[in-house]
Write a protein that holds these residues in place. Structure first.
Motif, PDB file in Angstrom:
ATOM      1  N   LEU A 161       0.158  33.225 -15.781  1.00 18.74           N
ATOM      2  CA  LEU A 161      -1.116  32.724 -16.302  1.00 18.74           C
ATOM      3  C   LEU A 161      -2.295  33.239 -15.472  1.00 18.74           C
ATOM      4  O   LEU A 161      -3.328  33.634 -16.020  1.00 18.74           O
ATOM      5  CB  LEU A 161      -1.121  31.190 -16.332  1.00 18.74           C
ATOM      6  N   ILE A 162      -2.129  33.254 -14.158  1.00 23.27           N
ATOM      7  CA  ILE A 162      -3.183  33.789 -13.279  1.00 23.27           C
ATOM      8  C   ILE A 162      -3.415  35.267 -13.581  1.00 23.27           C
ATOM      9  O   ILE A 162      -4.564  35.717 -13.677  1.00 23.27           O
ATOM     10  CB  ILE A 162      -2.832  33.545 -11.793  1.00 23.27           C
ATOM     11  N   LEU A 163      -2.345  36.022 -13.767  1.00 19.41           N
ATOM     12  CA  LEU A 163      -2.490  37.437 -14.113  1.00 19.41           C
ATOM     13  C   LEU A 163      -3.226  37.604 -15.447  1.00 19.41           C
ATOM     14  O   LEU A 163      -4.089  38.474 -15.582  1.00 19.41           O
ATOM     15  CB  LEU A 163      -1.125  38.120 -14.184  1.00 19.41           C
ATOM     16  N   LYS A 164      -2.896  36.776 -16.422  1.00 18.29           N
ATOM     17  CA  LYS A 164      -3.591  36.824 -17.717  1.00 18.29           C
ATOM     18  C   LYS A 164      -5.071  36.516 -17.537  1.00 18.29           C
ATOM     19  O   LYS A 164      -5.925  37.185 -18.123  1.00 18.29           O
ATOM     20  CB  LYS A 164      -2.950  35.856 -18.703  1.00 18.29           C
ATOM     21  N   GLY A 165      -5.375  35.509 -16.740  1.00 17.93           N
ATOM     22  CA  GLY A 165      -6.766  35.122 -16.512  1.00 17.93           C
ATOM     23  C   GLY A 165      -7.582  36.225 -15.860  1.00 17.93           C
ATOM     24  O   GLY A 165      -8.775  36.379 -16.144  1.00 17.93           O
TER      25      GLY A 165
END
Length: 191
Positions: A161-165
């Protein structure tokens, strides 16, 4: 979900508890009294993925264990703080030791915890995540509840999720996959 991704995109430092987050929360002693824990390989790939894109990681745990240091080193965790009951004080001390040029404030942090000692630290950060079997008070104060339990890929979900953000997820996946156009020729070579 888009709001969650946007919030995760502000994370510069992911802080994780160990028991119940990086492990399943069980503490197993052998006949000699040696403590063992099991860790998820998928979580390790997730933590390493953050490092690839310059996102820092830390462990803050109430217990002390040599195996935590070993696993943290394998995953490339930047900071390890063990034996600390007051996780908020440990978080504050951690932030005071980080290079000021990195410009990391408590609002730039994500914290993953699963029990009451984690709540104050989780309430203070910009993004709080937990696991489905966490204490209900922790769940009520979290931005995200993973689908996987601690020790079974929960950290990986947050890392993804952090990578997507941050807009890095597609690049990360591309690093581990063949280009779509070369799929046919790769399959032909395997036949």
């Amino acid at each position: 979900m888009q709001d969650l991704i946007k919030k995760a995109g502000k994370v510069k430092l992911l802080i994780m508890d160990v028991d119940g987050i990086l492990s399943n929360g069980q503490i197993i002693y052998d006949a000699d009294g040696i403590e063992t824990k099991a860790f998820s390989v998928q979580d390790g790939v997730g933590v390493k993925s953050l490092a690839r894109y310059g996102i820092l990681t830390a462990i803050i745990t109430g217990r002390s264990s040599a195996m935590v240091n070993k696993r943290a080193a394998e995953m490339g965790v930047n900071y390890v703080i063990q034996g600390r009951d007051d996780k908020l004080v440990a978080l504050t001390e951690l932030l005071s030791t980080i290079d000021k040029s990195l410009n990391i404030s408590v609002a730039d942090c994500a914290y993953m915890g699963d029990d009451l000692p984690d709540i104050k630290a989780m309430q203070s950060v910009g993004f709080a995540a937990t696991v489905p079997n966490a204490h209900s008070e922790v769940i009520n104060r979290s931005d995200m509840v993973t689908t996987r339990a601690g020790g079974y890929g929960a950290v990986r979900e947050v890392c993804d999720l952090i990578l997507k953000g941050h807009g890095y997820y597609k690049d990360f996946i591309a690093h581990h996959t063949l280009p779509h156009s070369s799929l046919g020729s790769a399959q032909d070579n395997l036949s």
